[in-house]
Write a protein that holds these residues in place. Structure first.
Motif, mmCIF file in Angstrom:
data_model
loop_
_atom_site.group_PDB
_atom_site.id
_atom_site.type_symbol
_atom_site.label_atom_id
_atom_site.label_comp_id
_atom_site.label_asym_id
_atom_site.label_seq_id
_atom_site.Cartn_x
_atom_site.Cartn_y
_atom_site.Cartn_z
ATOM 1 N N GLU A 179 70.395 61.135 32.797
ATOM 2 C CA GLU A 179 70.995 62.277 32.108
ATOM 3 C C GLU A 179 70.554 62.369 30.656
ATOM 4 O OE1 GLU A 179 72.403 60.238 34.136
ATOM 5 O OE2 GLU A 179 73.739 61.254 35.532
ATOM 6 N N ARG A 180 70.114 61.250 30.090
ATOM 7 C CA ARG A 180 69.699 61.250 28.704
ATOM 8 C C ARG A 180 68.508 62.181 28.468
ATOM 9 N NH1 ARG A 180 70.634 56.870 25.120
ATOM 10 N NH2 ARG A 180 72.412 55.692 25.861
ATOM 11 N N GLY A 181 67.680 62.280 29.490
ATOM 12 C CA GLY A 181 66.520 63.146 29.386
ATOM 13 C C GLY A 181 65.520 62.692 28.337
ATOM 14 N N GLU A 182 65.472 61.390 28.048
ATOM 15 C CA GLU A 182 64.451 60.905 27.117
ATOM 16 C C GLU A 182 63.757 59.694 27.716
ATOM 17 O OE1 GLU A 182 67.080 60.043 23.743
ATOM 18 O OE2 GLU A 182 66.821 57.918 24.197
ATOM 19 N N ALA A 183 62.454 59.582 27.411
ATOM 20 C CA ALA A 183 61.690 58.465 27.959
ATOM 21 C C ALA A 183 61.819 57.263 27.027
ATOM 22 C CB ALA A 183 60.226 58.862 28.130
ATOM 23 N N SER A 184 62.917 56.496 27.184
ATOM 24 C CA SER A 184 63.086 55.291 26.379
ATOM 25 C C SER A 184 63.935 54.298 27.165
ATOM 26 C CB SER A 184 63.780 55.620 25.056
ATOM 27 O OG SER A 184 65.169 55.737 25.275
ATOM 28 N N LEU A 185 63.990 53.079 26.675
ATOM 29 C CA LEU A 185 64.808 52.071 27.353
ATOM 30 C C LEU A 185 66.064 51.750 26.550
ATOM 31 C CD1 LEU A 185 62.274 49.556 28.945
ATOM 32 C CD2 LEU A 185 63.568 51.397 30.006
ATOM 33 N N PHE A 227 60.897 44.204 34.859
ATOM 34 C CA PHE A 227 59.745 45.093 34.655
ATOM 35 C C PHE A 227 59.800 46.411 35.438
ATOM 36 C CE2 PHE A 227 58.470 42.581 38.280
ATOM 37 C CZ PHE A 227 57.734 43.471 39.069
ATOM 38 N N PRO A 228 60.488 46.484 36.616
ATOM 39 C CA PRO A 228 60.530 47.786 37.303
ATOM 40 C C PRO A 228 61.154 48.893 36.438
ATOM 41 C CG PRO A 228 61.200 46.055 38.798
ATOM 42 C CD PRO A 228 61.102 45.431 37.444
ATOM 43 N N VAL A 229 62.092 48.501 35.562
ATOM 44 C CA VAL A 229 62.701 49.501 34.676
ATOM 45 C C VAL A 229 61.629 50.090 33.763
ATOM 46 C CG1 VAL A 229 64.464 49.892 32.928
ATOM 47 C CG2 VAL A 229 64.855 48.222 34.720
ATOM 48 N N TRP A 230 60.781 49.208 33.268
ATOM 49 C CA TRP A 230 59.706 49.624 32.365
ATOM 50 C C TRP A 230 58.703 50.516 33.122
ATOM 51 C CZ3 TRP A 230 54.440 47.840 32.480
ATOM 52 C CH2 TRP A 230 53.691 48.266 31.383
ATOM 53 N N ILE A 231 58.397 50.127 34.362
ATOM 54 C CA ILE A 231 57.485 50.952 35.174
ATOM 55 C C ILE A 231 58.108 52.328 35.416
ATOM 56 C CG2 ILE A 231 56.459 51.191 37.478
ATOM 57 C CD1 ILE A 231 56.052 48.164 37.491
ATOM 58 N N ASP A 270 57.467 55.429 24.091
ATOM 59 C CA ASP A 270 56.742 54.648 23.094
ATOM 60 C C ASP A 270 56.789 53.179 23.522
ATOM 61 O OD1 ASP A 270 55.863 53.178 20.950
ATOM 62 O OD2 ASP A 270 56.844 54.450 19.459
ATOM 63 N N ASN A 271 55.689 52.703 24.099
ATOM 64 C CA ASN A 271 55.693 51.340 24.629
ATOM 65 C C ASN A 271 55.793 50.281 23.551
ATOM 66 O OD1 ASN A 271 55.736 51.523 27.492
ATOM 67 N ND2 ASN A 271 53.670 52.376 27.424
ATOM 68 N N GLY A 272 55.418 50.640 22.318
ATOM 69 C CA GLY A 272 55.577 49.706 21.196
ATOM 70 C C GLY A 272 57.039 49.359 20.996
ATOM 71 N N ILE A 273 57.891 50.410 21.044
ATOM 72 C CA ILE A 273 59.329 50.188 20.871
ATOM 73 C C ILE A 273 59.869 49.329 22.005
ATOM 74 C CG2 ILE A 273 61.590 51.333 20.866
ATOM 75 C CD1 ILE A 273 60.427 53.582 19.302
ATOM 76 N N ILE A 274 59.357 49.570 23.198
ATOM 77 C CA ILE A 274 59.826 48.781 24.345
ATOM 78 C C ILE A 274 59.453 47.306 24.163
ATOM 79 C CG2 ILE A 274 59.545 48.422 26.831
ATOM 80 C CD1 ILE A 274 59.395 51.457 27.123
ATOM 81 N N ILE A 275 58.234 47.064 23.668
ATOM 82 C CA ILE A 275 57.816 45.671 23.464
ATOM 83 C C ILE A 275 58.687 44.993 22.409
ATOM 84 C CG2 ILE A 275 55.950 44.189 22.585
ATOM 85 C CD1 ILE A 275 54.005 46.162 24.022
ATOM 86 N N ALA A 283 67.664 46.444 15.014
ATOM 87 C CA ALA A 283 66.393 46.759 14.365
ATOM 88 C C ALA A 283 65.243 46.700 15.363
ATOM 89 C CB ALA A 283 66.147 45.797 13.219
ATOM 90 N N PHE A 284 65.282 45.701 16.250
ATOM 91 C CA PHE A 284 64.219 45.563 17.258
ATOM 92 C C PHE A 284 64.205 46.780 18.181
ATOM 93 C CE2 PHE A 284 64.842 41.093 16.133
ATOM 94 C CZ PHE A 284 63.538 40.668 16.010
ATOM 95 N N GLN A 285 65.378 47.350 18.449
ATOM 96 C CA GLN A 285 65.461 48.494 19.368
ATOM 97 C C GLN A 285 64.919 49.772 18.736
ATOM 98 O OE1 GLN A 285 65.900 47.169 22.080
ATOM 99 N NE2 GLN A 285 66.702 45.337 21.088
ATOM 100 N N ARG A 286 64.791 49.749 17.400
ATOM 101 C CA ARG A 286 64.189 50.903 16.730
ATOM 102 C C ARG A 286 62.688 50.720 16.600
ATOM 103 N NH1 ARG A 286 68.643 50.097 13.247
ATOM 104 N NH2 ARG A 286 67.222 49.204 11.717
#
Lengths: 247, 242
Positions: free
Chosen positions: A47-53, A118-122, A131-136, A212-215
């Motif tokens: 429902e968030r409609g955004e590509a983030s974790l 990792f399936p969540v990330w996939i 933004d995969n940098g933020i995910i890392i 901070a890491f989540q940003r």
């Protein structure tokens, strides 16, 4: 014989200990079920409609609150209860090597649990372009958070032969470390206390440093916070273990 | 090989070990006798570096156990009381772990584990986990752990506890055999064990050494020449008082 060889031998044994008992499998299954549940159902991933974790990582401090002490509570209390502590520490092993070896093994185990998400990330990459940098950096923060909680569990585990006591005390300490910087709590505190005081207390909280890491920011200060928290808790573990032996 | 000088250990107000001194040389098997709670296990825990002494000195193969614990511990094998072991490990895994900690790798490790397994007759339970073992096998597994690196010094806390009469006999002859080349100290309640396996006996009571000599010397103190009469006459007054 160098220190690392000893630490490696102890880690290997400890890690093997997780997988020869049902502990590892129960832990992994429950961890993955809960992360899935919180991310997709409670966290409204779709429902968030955004590509983030964001909805994935937000829950980690709360999930770890119970799961990390559960993984760490047996580390020392079990050794003391069944008497293998005496065996281990009369081998040519320093207290430090034993502490680091056991801590590393459990941390590796927790990192494995984290890696299995990792399936969540996939999924998020398949549905959109996050933004995969933020995910890392999110994963790095989560790994450090798990390490900090684990070090605290190590410490409480060394204090008692009783795993239940070890579990409850470490949950309490971790809960304090969350609440000291949890926004609803700090908002409440500001009404009574000087904002500077509230901020000082909040700076001891894992939440302040975890967010901070989540940003997508890896700030040296945040890394130092977690590393020194781990160092302090493991140092205290050493003091506690020496204390038992001194009688 | 082991030199204990004026050793004292207190727990709170209790003096568990009270000014003990003795030496053990290579080729000696020292039997450590005494009633329960006399300080036998505490003394052994200090010798092996588990407890730091309150006062006094222990040197093992010339290394001070407090100042050079790692060097001293390398020379020793230790069987703690109740023979602990990692419950979820197999006998083979446990012995390999002990060998690895002792700095043995690859072929050397395999050989060392094989030899310890053979010496302690563990072939039949090699791949069983330790929590499924009977008391006798559990004891022998922990004994195998203590000899896996072929140490010069063995410290055995009640090595025959929980064994059946046949196993007791085997353990005693094993200790006697190994004692020809090593320095061994072992504690026991069983007096006949001392007569069969030891070259020297120390009787300890309430933290103090009350007798030190060969089994023959001690026996000659009693009219009938029996060791348990000597043991009773030395330690009984205290037991009654306590």
């Amino acid at each position: 014989m160098n220190s690392w060889a000893i630490i490696k031998a102890i880690s290997k044994r400890e890690l093997g200990g997780y997988f020869t008992s049902p502990v590892a499998y129960v832990f992994l299954v429950i961890f993955l079920l809960l992360t899935g549940f919180f991310t997709f159902t409670v966290g409204n991933f779709f429902e968030r409609g955004e590509a983030s974790l964001v909805s994935f990582f937000t829950w980690h401090p709360w999930l770890y609150l119970f799961l990390v002490p559960a993984a760490g509570m047996r580390l020392w209390s079990e050794e003391r209860r069944i008497g293998t502590l005496e065996l281990l520490l009369t081998m040519p092993v320093t207290t430090w090597q034993a502490i680091v070896g056991k801590f590393l093994a459990s941390w590796i185990f927790l990192l494995l649990a984290l890696a299995l998400t990792f399936p969540v990330w996939i999924t998020v990459n398949w549905l959109g372009s996050p933004d995969n940098g933020i995910i890392i950096t999110g994963y790095v923060g989560s790994a450090l958070l798990a390490g900090a909680y684990l070090a605290i569990s190590c410490m409480t585990s060394a204090m008692t032969r009783n795993q239940v006591i070890s579990f409850i005390v470490s949950v309490m300490i971790c809960l304090f470390l969350i609440l000291a910087g949890f926004t609803p709590v700090t908002d409440l505190l500001v009404r009574w206390a000087n904002p500077v005081v509230v901020q000082t207390i909040a700076s001891f909280s894992v939440m302040t440093h975890f967010e901070a890491f989540q940003r997508g920011v890896i700030d040296v200060r945040d890394v130092i916070f977690f590393v020194s928290l781990i160092g302090f808790a493991l140092f205290t573990t050493g003091v506690v273990i020496r204390g038992h032996r001194a009688g | 090989m082991i030199k204990v000088e004026n050793l004292v250990k207190t727990f709170g107000a209790k003096r568990a070990v009270d000014d003990i001194s003795f030496n053990i040389e290579r080729g000696e098997v020292l039997g450590f006798l005494g009633p329960n709670g006399a300080g036998k296990s505490t003394t052994m825990r200090i010798i092996t570096g588990y407890y730091p002494p309150t006062a006094g000195r222990v040197t093992v193969g010339g290394f001070d156990i407090v100042e050079n614990p790692i060097e001293a511990k390398r020379l020793m094998g230790y069987l703690p009381e109740n023979a602990p072991g990692y419950a979820d490990m197999t006998v083979h895994g446990f012995l390999s772990f002990a060998a690895e900690i002792r700095g043995l790798y690859g072929d050397a490790r395999k050989k060392a584990v094989h030899k310890a397994v053979e010496t302690c007759s563990l072939e039949g339970v090699l791949y069983q986990t330790i929590d499924t073992l009977s008391k006798g096998f559990k004891h022998r597994t922990c004994l195998a752990q203590s000899i896996v690196h072929d140490p010069d010094i063995l410290v055995l806390d009640e090595p025959t506890d929980g064994l059946d009469p046949n196993q007791k006999h085997e353990a005693r002859s094993l200790i006697k055999r190994m004692g020809e080349k090593k320095a061994i100290i072992f504690s026991t309640h069983i007096l006949e064990e001392v007569e069969q396996a030891c070259t020297r006996v120390i009787i300890i009571d309430r933290g103090k050494i009350v007798a030190n000599g060969t089994p023959q010397e001690l026996k000659s103190r009693s009219k009938e020449g029996r060791l348990d009469d000597v043991f009773r006459s030395i330690t009984l007054p205290d037991t009654v008082l306590a």
